[in-house]
Design an enzyme around this catalytic site. Sequence first.
Site, mmCIF file in Angstrom:
data_model
loop_
_atom_site.group_PDB
_atom_site.id
_atom_site.type_symbol
_atom_site.label_atom_id
_atom_site.label_comp_id
_atom_site.label_asym_id
_atom_site.label_seq_id
_atom_site.Cartn_x
_atom_site.Cartn_y
_atom_site.Cartn_z
ATOM 1 N N GLY A 1 30.314 40.677 29.762
ATOM 2 C CA GLY A 1 31.357 41.050 30.795
ATOM 3 C C GLY A 1 33.129 40.725 30.484
ATOM 4 O O GLY A 1 33.085 40.643 29.324
ATOM 5 N N THR B 1 37.182 30.719 41.086
ATOM 6 C CA THR B 1 38.220 32.590 41.806
ATOM 7 C C THR B 1 38.712 31.214 42.795
ATOM 8 O O THR B 1 38.533 29.840 44.035
ATOM 9 C CB THR B 1 37.176 33.400 42.704
ATOM 10 N N TYR C 1 31.908 36.419 49.563
ATOM 11 C CA TYR C 1 32.482 36.789 47.996
ATOM 12 C C TYR C 1 32.970 35.203 47.801
ATOM 13 O O TYR C 1 32.325 34.196 47.339
ATOM 14 C CB TYR C 1 33.627 37.663 47.685
ATOM 15 N N TRP D 1 43.124 37.493 40.340
ATOM 16 C CA TRP D 1 43.822 39.175 39.324
ATOM 17 C C TRP D 1 43.370 39.465 37.776
ATOM 18 O O TRP D 1 44.166 39.437 37.111
ATOM 19 C CB TRP D 1 45.034 39.092 39.474
#
Length: 317
Positions: free
Chosen positions: A9, A114, A138, A163
């Site tokens: 990733g 996150t 999410y 971000w």
Amino acid sequence: MIWVIGSTGMLGAETCRLLQKNKLPFTGTSSDVDARDFKALKGFVEKWESDNYFTARQSGQSGRIEWIVNCSAYTAVEKAESDKEAAKALNVLAAENIARVAREIGAKLIHISTDYVFDGKASSPYKEDDPKSPLGVYGQTKSDGEDLIQKMMTQYFIIRTSWLYGLGRPNFVYTMAKLMNTKEEIKVVNDQRGSPTYTADLAEAILQTIKSVDKAGTDIFSKESVPYGIYHFTDAGQTTWFEFATEIQRLLKKHKKISNDCRVLPCTTEEFGAKVERPAYSVLSKDKIAAALKIKIPKWQDSLERFIKDERFETPQ
């Protein structure tokens, strides 16, 4: 030995590049070892240690996996609303399995989370111990994954970011570059505020965390050691998506990586027609990690320029 899960990733690949550059022993897995399957994770550990134990010992290494860095996640925010089970499997079940394996083999865990664990109703940067209140699937699944890790083990670092962009995978910078190079006009949301994060900077923070703990060894009171727990890391400063886009355009032109003169216009989230509610304010306080790692976090504008002028950066066609 450091095991990077999600190594292909965007963040995982950057982390592996940095570990290789620093000549630190690591191994990486992606879809070849399904983190949703505890037996697959445990089987990988057993096979790796069986195949590499003696070689590692001969080179002065411990011969076992001492760190797990989990860069894997389900990150499709809108799709998660209709694909709840898949999001839960990757963000909750997989996190639980990884924490369980880490605990069983005595490895330390770095898990990436996150800003979406917060609802975006704050007016000042979120601190690590602020109450969580995710808006959608999410954010909720990432929050649940955090909770399970905290319940299952003590030797963990949960690093929340926001971000994120970097080399080799779809992200906001690449999307903007492509649109700006092919469209006459685009509209970008101007009422959501946050902090862009370059994967190279986050990977460096991960590396420094590992180095600080390893340097301190078993002395948990060492001044070199970073205490376990939750941390926030993004690049310094804050902006809106529209302001971020205009800076992307300026730097693309400066470094001659775009030829089109696209008009970039601001719009509201409502005008843009987003299908899922997103945090209007998701700025994270970095005071804790900056003090712990004794680092100066780069400004987001400077990191963005480093990314765009990198010879590996190519504007998507």
